[in-house]
Write a protein that holds these residues in place. Structure first.
Motif, mmCIF file in Angstrom:
data_model
loop_
_atom_site.group_PDB
_atom_site.id
_atom_site.type_symbol
_atom_site.label_atom_id
_atom_site.label_comp_id
_atom_site.label_asym_id
_atom_site.label_seq_id
_atom_site.Cartn_x
_atom_site.Cartn_y
_atom_site.Cartn_z
ATOM 1 N N VAL A 121 0.854 -1.188 0.000
ATOM 2 C CA VAL A 121 0.000 0.000 0.000
ATOM 3 C C VAL A 121 0.888 1.236 0.000
ATOM 4 O O VAL A 121 1.834 1.326 0.792
ATOM 5 C CB VAL A 121 -0.918 0.026 1.230
ATOM 6 C CG1 VAL A 121 -1.799 1.260 1.231
ATOM 7 C CG2 VAL A 121 -1.762 -1.241 1.289
ATOM 8 N N SER A 122 0.600 2.179 -0.870
ATOM 9 C CA SER A 122 1.360 3.434 -0.943
ATOM 10 C C SER A 122 0.533 4.563 -0.340
ATOM 11 O O SER A 122 -0.643 4.738 -0.673
ATOM 12 C CB SER A 122 1.718 3.770 -2.390
ATOM 13 O OG SER A 122 2.285 5.064 -2.474
ATOM 14 N N ARG A 123 1.149 5.347 0.541
ATOM 15 C CA ARG A 123 0.447 6.480 1.157
ATOM 16 C C ARG A 123 0.474 7.729 0.287
ATOM 17 O O ARG A 123 -0.247 8.681 0.555
ATOM 18 C CB ARG A 123 1.064 6.786 2.525
ATOM 19 C CG ARG A 123 0.817 5.688 3.551
ATOM 20 C CD ARG A 123 1.257 6.127 4.932
ATOM 21 N NE ARG A 123 0.876 5.151 5.945
ATOM 22 C CZ ARG A 123 1.074 5.315 7.250
ATOM 23 N NH1 ARG A 123 1.668 6.415 7.694
ATOM 24 N NH2 ARG A 123 0.694 4.400 8.110
ATOM 25 N N VAL A 124 1.307 7.740 -0.733
ATOM 26 C CA VAL A 124 1.414 8.926 -1.587
ATOM 27 C C VAL A 124 0.633 8.769 -2.893
ATOM 28 O O VAL A 124 0.397 9.747 -3.592
ATOM 29 C CB VAL A 124 2.897 9.240 -1.898
ATOM 30 C CG1 VAL A 124 3.632 9.583 -0.625
ATOM 31 C CG2 VAL A 124 3.572 8.077 -2.617
ATOM 32 N N ASP A 125 0.239 7.560 -3.215
ATOM 33 C CA ASP A 125 -0.507 7.306 -4.447
ATOM 34 C C ASP A 125 -2.002 7.479 -4.177
ATOM 35 O O ASP A 125 -2.579 6.732 -3.376
ATOM 36 C CB ASP A 125 -0.223 5.893 -4.954
ATOM 37 C CG ASP A 125 -0.945 5.579 -6.255
ATOM 38 O OD1 ASP A 125 -1.623 6.478 -6.790
ATOM 39 O OD2 ASP A 125 -0.829 4.436 -6.734
ATOM 40 N N PRO A 126 -2.677 8.440 -4.807
ATOM 41 C CA PRO A 126 -4.106 8.642 -4.549
ATOM 42 C C PRO A 126 -4.969 7.462 -4.972
ATOM 43 O O PRO A 126 -6.091 7.308 -4.486
ATOM 44 C CB PRO A 126 -4.442 9.901 -5.374
ATOM 45 C CG PRO A 126 -3.376 9.977 -6.412
ATOM 46 C CD PRO A 126 -2.143 9.403 -5.785
ATOM 47 N N ASP A 127 -4.454 6.630 -5.879
ATOM 48 C CA ASP A 127 -5.210 5.457 -6.328
ATOM 49 C C ASP A 127 -4.854 4.193 -5.552
ATOM 50 O O ASP A 127 -5.285 3.093 -5.922
ATOM 51 C CB ASP A 127 -4.951 5.215 -7.819
ATOM 52 C CG ASP A 127 -5.446 6.358 -8.689
ATOM 53 O OD1 ASP A 127 -6.489 6.941 -8.343
ATOM 54 O OD2 ASP A 127 -4.785 6.667 -9.692
ATOM 55 N N SER A 128 -4.063 4.333 -4.491
ATOM 56 C CA SER A 128 -3.553 3.167 -3.780
ATOM 57 C C SER A 128 -4.672 2.318 -3.178
ATOM 58 O O SER A 128 -4.639 1.091 -3.257
ATOM 59 C CB SER A 128 -2.584 3.604 -2.677
ATOM 60 O OG SER A 128 -2.102 2.492 -1.962
ATOM 61 N N ARG A 129 -5.654 2.961 -2.586
ATOM 62 C CA ARG A 129 -6.731 2.202 -1.944
ATOM 63 C C ARG A 129 -7.486 1.362 -2.974
ATOM 64 O O ARG A 129 -7.751 0.183 -2.761
ATOM 65 C CB ARG A 129 -7.700 3.142 -1.229
ATOM 66 C CG ARG A 129 -8.785 2.414 -0.440
ATOM 67 C CD ARG A 129 -9.692 3.389 0.304
ATOM 68 N NE ARG A 129 -10.672 2.678 1.108
ATOM 69 C CZ ARG A 129 -11.826 2.227 0.630
ATOM 70 N NH1 ARG A 129 -12.130 2.432 -0.643
ATOM 71 N NH2 ARG A 129 -12.675 1.578 1.406
#
Length: 503
Positions: A187-195
């Motif tokens: 999971v990336s916290r900086v990628d807005p599409d991560s979720r």
């Protein structure tokens, strides 16, 4: 003017809140009765008390055990690294296909053995109950309560299933390589599409028919003190596939493992645990939970069912706390309030009152401005009167009682948020219109004069020279406003119910 003052103005005229019945609590306003306080006020704090005799014992055992265990852990990690490297060589950081063949067989067998050896070297005695489901029976494990970084024991016992982890963890030297060996969902916290990408990846893996390893998830999303099960996040339940609940227990006289927002640090817990002769942990695999058609379409419903089953087996309650409560705790501490003042059961509050985290955070600022001078971070009648610039009177006590839901003589932040939301955001129901009319009808003669109308509006808005004659003439058909005229205007203009000043 503050929302607290506006709420107080509305609450002043709640039916049955008369001055003559000071000892009686006014009836609850609409929707308020459903907000009961949680059975566990603060699941994010752990205060382990260590006596003098126990401290001496820890010191003596630590002289012998600590260096031995540290050396063994380092040795095992070094032995595990080559197998992790073989498993991940030529593989991207975010795996696009499962590791198969001899690499998976050899590396998984070796890493499972070394994982058990590492926890044994730390002093853990692991007791396993129940039968581990196969990937076809249950593609997902859900483990709870999540209370420590040592909960990784569940991953080793379950056969090294994939885990959901932060992308940053895969970058850590040595540890990151071994994390990648279990083919995690990163999971990336900086990628807005991560979720969205994470959910799609979980769905892809759990519906692969056993091609991918099982996934182990800690659905609470943060660590607690194991006194309850907080809100389960729906991610693991969105695919609508069977899940196997995994219970974690640490039945030790001295708790040296619990890692919460208030308590021992990571380093302190490691030192305390490594200095124990042994630490017991129980891992129980419960029967697989299969969702029905309704639960397949509603992951929150499925998550709540699984949580209730696990809580019943553990003999502990459930609460609606979540990670957002932890963020509010930190904010409360920054505002010089006790950290537990920020706990509101965010899941329940946001769902029932349609509030977001930013809105609740702003209310915390106002609450702090009232409660900062009080002991324990709670608002008493004196702070309430001082903030509203009113004397302590029977009427003010009735207003205070509308917020003080548990009759303890003070208002905590949770009560404050509920009170504001209910009193400041009403709908134009008959009851609310009657309440508002009584607010303006100061002399209780059944009519509102222009002087009464302007006095209340100017006070509630904090604008003493406000000209309201135009609005008064729009409502009144003569020199005063009757209830029927007031009601007719309210129904034709529902927007005034949301202005926090008219109603």
């Amino acid at each position: 003017m503050s929302r607290c003052a506006q709420a107080a103005a509305v609450a002043a005229t709640v039916p049955a809140a008369g001055v003559g019945n000071v000892g009686l609590r006014p009836p609850m306003v609409p929707r308020q009765a459903s907000f009961f306080p949680p059975p566990v006020p603060n699941p994010f704090v752990q205060q382990t008390q260590i006596g003098s005799a126990r401290r001496v014992q820890i010191f003596l055992l630590g002289i012998i055990l600590l260096p031995i265990r540290v050396l063994l852990i380092a040795l095992i990690l070094l032995l595990a690294w080559p197998f992790a490297a073989i498993s991940t060589v030529c593989c991207p950081e975010k795996p696009t296909h499962p590791v198969t063949g001899w690499r998976r067989k050899i590396t998984q067998t070796a890493l499972k053995f070394l994982g058990r050896a590492m926890f044994f070297s730390m002093g853990f005695i692991v007791s396993v109950k129940g039968k581990i489901a196969s990937p076809l029976e249950a593609p997902v494990f859900v483990a709870a309560p999540h209370s420590t970084f040592f909960d990784g024991i569940a991953c080793v016992v379950a056969g090294l299933p994939s885990m959901v982890s932060r992308n940053e963890n895969a970058q850590v030297p040595l540890i990151g390589r071994m994390l990648r060996a279990v083919q995690p969902v990163l999971v990336s916290r900086v990628d807005p599409d991560s979720r969205k990408n994470t959910i799609n990846e979980i769905i892809k893996r759990t519906t692969s028919g056993g091609e991918w390893p099982q996934i182990l998830v800690f659905p609470e999303g943060t660590c607690t003190n194991r006194s309850c099960l907080i809100t389960f996040k729906p991610g693991a339940f969105i695919p609508g596939v069977p899940v196997q609940p995994v219970l974690l227990r640490y039945p030790n006289k001295l708790d040296t493992v619990t890692w919460t927002w208030q308590g021992y640090t990571f380093f302190q817990l490691c030192m305390l645990t490594f200095c124990q002769l042994f630490t017991k942990v129980e891992v129980e695999f419960m029967p697989v939970q299969v969702p029905n058609d309704e639960e397949k379409n509603d992951p929150v419903l499925f998550a709540n069912k699984v949580r209730n089953v696990m809580a019943e087996a553990l003999g502990i309650p459930v609460t609606d706390h979540t990670y957002e409560d932890c963020r509010l705790m930190i904010s409360a501490g920054q505002l010089t309030l006790p950290m537990e003042a920020g706990l509101v059961e965010f899941t329940k509050i946001s769902r029932k009152l349609k509030l977001d985290w930013d809105g609740v955070r702003k209310q915390l600022d106002e609450y702090a401005s009232i409660a900062s001078s009080s002991k324990g971070g709670r608002i008493g009648i004196d702070e309430f009167a001082k903030y509203l610039k009113l004397p302590v009177s029977d009427v003010l006590r009735q207003l205070f009682a509308l917020f003080d839901r548990n009759h303890d003589g003070s208002i905590d932040f949770r009560e404050y948020v509920i009170g504001l939301a209910v009193l400041c955001n009403p709908a134009n129901t008959e009851e609310i219109i009657q309440v508002a009319f009584k607010l303006f009808d100061v002399d209780e003669d059944g009519y509102i004069t222009e002087e009464e109308f302007s006095t209340i509006l100017q006070a509630s808005l904090g604008v003493p020279d406000l000209d309201v004659s135009g609005l008064f003439k729009e409502i009144a058909q003569g020199d005063s406003i009757s209830y029927e005229e007031f009601k007719s205007f309210a129904l034709r203009h529902p927007e005034y119910a949301k202005s926090d000043s008219f109603f």
